[in-house]
Design an enzyme around this catalytic site. Structure first.
Site, PDB file in Angstrom:
ATOM      1  N   ALA A 224       0.828  -1.217   0.000  1.00 51.54           N
ATOM      2  CA  ALA A 224       0.000   0.000   0.000  1.00 51.54           C
ATOM      3  C   ALA A 224       0.858   1.261   0.000  1.00 51.54           C
ATOM      4  CB  ALA A 224      -0.946  -0.013   1.188  1.00 51.54           C
ATOM      5  N   ASP A 283      11.289  -4.330  -0.322  1.00 46.09           N
ATOM      6  CA  ASP A 283      10.772  -4.397   1.051  1.00 46.09           C
ATOM      7  C   ASP A 283      10.037  -5.733   1.153  1.00 46.09           C
ATOM      8  OD1 ASP A 283      10.055  -3.585   3.602  1.00 46.09           O
ATOM      9  OD2 ASP A 283       8.273  -2.515   2.912  1.00 46.09           O
ATOM     10  N   CYS A 336      10.992  -6.369   7.951  1.00 39.18           N
ATOM     11  CA  CYS A 336      10.651  -6.005   9.335  1.00 39.18           C
ATOM     12  C   CYS A 336      10.765  -7.262  10.200  1.00 39.18           C
ATOM     13  CB  CYS A 336       9.269  -5.369   9.420  1.00 39.18           C
ATOM     14  SG  CYS A 336       7.956  -6.351   8.706  1.00 39.18           S
TER      15      CYS A 336
HETATM   16  C1  LIG Z   1       6.502  -5.917   3.803  1.00 45.43           C
HETATM   17  S1  LIG Z   1       5.130  -5.843   2.778  1.00 45.43           S
HETATM   18  C2  LIG Z   1       5.378  -4.341   1.893  1.00 45.43           C
HETATM   19  C3  LIG Z   1       5.126  -3.058   2.649  1.00 45.43           C
HETATM   20  C4  LIG Z   1       5.283  -1.817   1.790  1.00 45.43           C
HETATM   21  N1  LIG Z   1       6.539  -1.783   1.084  1.00 45.43           N
HETATM   22  C5  LIG Z   1       5.173  -0.553   2.638  1.00 45.43           C
HETATM   23  O1  LIG Z   1       6.154   0.102   2.919  1.00 45.43           O
HETATM   24  O2  LIG Z   1       4.038  -0.229   2.986  1.00 45.43           O
HETATM   25  C6  LIG Z   1       5.492  -7.083   1.577  1.00 45.43           C
HETATM   26  C7  LIG Z   1       4.649  -7.064   0.303  1.00 45.43           C
HETATM   27  O3  LIG Z   1       5.137  -8.109  -0.545  1.00 45.43           O
HETATM   28  C8  LIG Z   1       4.073  -8.489  -1.391  1.00 45.43           C
HETATM   29  N2  LIG Z   1       4.454  -9.786  -2.014  1.00 45.43           N
HETATM   30  C9  LIG Z   1       4.599 -10.990  -1.402  1.00 45.43           C
HETATM   31  N3  LIG Z   1       4.985 -11.926  -2.296  1.00 45.43           N
HETATM   32  C10 LIG Z   1       5.094 -11.294  -3.505  1.00 45.43           C
HETATM   33  C11 LIG Z   1       5.438 -11.721  -4.813  1.00 45.43           C
HETATM   34  N4  LIG Z   1       5.782 -12.979  -5.062  1.00 45.43           N
HETATM   35  N5  LIG Z   1       5.434 -10.803  -5.793  1.00 45.43           N
HETATM   36  C12 LIG Z   1       5.067  -9.527  -5.562  1.00 45.43           C
HETATM   37  N6  LIG Z   1       4.740  -9.049  -4.332  1.00 45.43           N
HETATM   38  C13 LIG Z   1       4.745  -9.933  -3.318  1.00 45.43           C
HETATM   39  C14 LIG Z   1       2.874  -8.518  -0.467  1.00 45.43           C
HETATM   40  O4  LIG Z   1       1.678  -8.362  -1.214  1.00 45.43           O
HETATM   41  C15 LIG Z   1       3.168  -7.308   0.449  1.00 45.43           C
HETATM   42  O5  LIG Z   1       2.466  -6.167   0.015  1.00 45.43           O
END
Ligand SMILES: C[S@@+](CC[C@H](N)C(=O)[O-])C[C@H]1O[C@@H](n2cnc3c(N)ncnc32)[C@H](O)[C@@H]1O
Length: 398
Positions: A224, A283, A336
């Site tokens: 997001a 991230d 995180c």
């Molecule tokens: C730690 S969160 C990101 C938080 C965001 N960067 C922020 O600062 O608000 C990790 C993200 O990785 C995405 N994700 C997980 N596996 C993924 C994949 N194979 N390809 C793309 N996105 C992926 C998830 O949908 C999630 O939104």
């Protein structure tokens, strides 16, 4: 139906967490619906988070007074834990015991006497450190082995200030790094004020890219968009990738309200990208072991094999990020999490496979737990635990 009291609501929410719900989400939704004064809402939050953060210790304190705690009806177990938590907070006898006895009378009259007797008898009891910190043994011991001590985890059991990132000048108490502030007022419409709730440890991951106006930045696993907002506010041309379209739509709405421009692309990032940039942020999804303060129930749900499984996914995503980084460019990897596997473990394996990348030192203004190839942020003073690795692509691949 009669509206619940703050205590009744806390109990109902804890029962939902036990059925698999997430405390932060449940609290946000429930407290948005009730028209209660801030003080009462804060009391519900204090009870729900407090009990979940200290759950293992509370059960340890209750244990000598109960013959078969697991056989108790769930409502009564949580009532006892709530009462025990208030004892731990030093609330005096009558004010602490009788409201929970009343709650028991409403829900399970035959056991109200037991609740009364147990809560009156509670007293101090020696506890091993992992129990005192309310951590599962596997995580507590892994931390002690890797960081040399585990006392830092106490920081997960204390409330934190509400940190916000400011996208326009406002007179607020400064946080630990530039653009981070502490919000001290009642809950507000943050986007309308140009504010975004964000932990400074999360903001610092974006700051590590040192974005410049006009520069292209790829924000991988942008979700997001918290980090994308900061990058865009510094004038970078941000392209944010994630596989979750719903999260991206929420991000796009917030970006519009903050007056920021971010391009969103939806894709599974285990598949290579068709574009590159001089600055790339990954991230990555992770176990979230640095966020046990805001997600206290997570510690009881994680399995010992989770960090290793997450590390495999993180390495696959890093492959995509590496290919998308131009020669001479910077790649920042952040999670995180505070596990060895997802931090230094990922860094070691990646660098063995990619001699064209070199780690760069990180001048971290936040308290740290350990520094190696990357840096682990300590979850002190309201910070989330994080791991950052800053890499420079030094030559092209043969
Ligand atoms: C730690 S969160 C990101 C938080 C965001 N960067 C922020 O600062 O608000 C990790 C993200 O990785 C995405 N994700 C997980 N596996 C993924 C994949 N194979 N390809 C793309 N996105 C992926 C998830 O949908 C999630 O939104």
């Amino acid at each position: 139906m009669k509206a619940p009291s703050p205590r009744g609501l806390a109990l109902a929410l804890l029962l939902e967490v036990e059925r698999g719900g997430r405390s932060q989400l449940l609290l946000d939704r429930a407290l948005d619906r009730v028209g209660w004064p801030e003080r009462e809402k804060a009391y519900v939050t204090h009870l729900v988070y407090g009990v979940l953060r200290r759950l293992r210790l509370l059960d340890h304190l209750l244990e000598p007074h109960l013959e078969a705690p697991k056989k108790l009806p769930p409502e009564v177990r949580w009532i006892l834990r709530l009462g025990a938590f208030e004892w731990l907070c030093g609330k005096p006898g009558h004010a602490r015991v009788s409201p929970w006895v009343e709650e028991a009378k409403r829900r399970y009259p035959p056991l109200a006497g037991l609740v009364n007797a147990v809560l009156r008898r509670l007293g101090p009891r020696e506890a091993p450190e992992c129990v005192r910190l309310s951590l599962p043994d596997w995580l507590c011991e892994a931390w002690r082995g890797f960081f040399g001590e585990v006392g830092f985890a106490e920081g997960f059991n204390e409330p934190a200030p509400l940190f916000v990132t400011a996208y326009r000048p406002l007179d607020l108490r400064p946080g630990p790094i530039p653009d981070s502030y502490v919000w001290e007022g009642p809950k507000a419409d943050f986007p309308a004020l140009g504010l975004q709730p964000q932990n400074p440890a999360s903001l610092f991951a974006a700051q590590l890219l040192k974005p410049k106006p006009g520069e292209k930045v790829l924000d991988l696993c942008g979700g997001a968009g918290l980090k994308a907002f900061y990058l865009a506010a510094k004038g970078a041309r941000v392209v944010s990738y994630d596989q979750n379209r719903k999260r991206q739509e929420a991000g796009a709405r917030t970006a519009r309200r903050l007056g920021l421009e971010v391009a969103y692309r939806t894709q599974d990032l285990r598949v290579p990208l068709s574009e590159r940039a001089g600055k790339v942020l990954l991230d990555a999804p992770c176990t979230g072991t640095g966020t046990l303060r805001a997600h206290p129930e997570l510690r009881y749900r994680l399995r010992p094999e989770d960090p290793g499984e997450m590390a495999a996914l993180q390495l696959a995503l890093l492959e995509t990020a590496a290919r998308a980084t131009e020669e001479g460019g910077v790649l920042v990897y952040a999670v995180c999490s505070l596990t060895e596997a997802e931090g230094e473990g990922v860094a070691r394996t990646f660098l063995e496979r990619h001699p064209e990348f070199r780690p760069e030192p990180i001048a971290c203004p936040l308290p740290t737990l350990r520094e190696g190839l990357g840096t682990y942020v300590a979850p002190r003073e309201g910070l989330d635990g994080f791991y950052y690795l800053r890499l420079r692509r030094v030559d092209s691949r043969a």
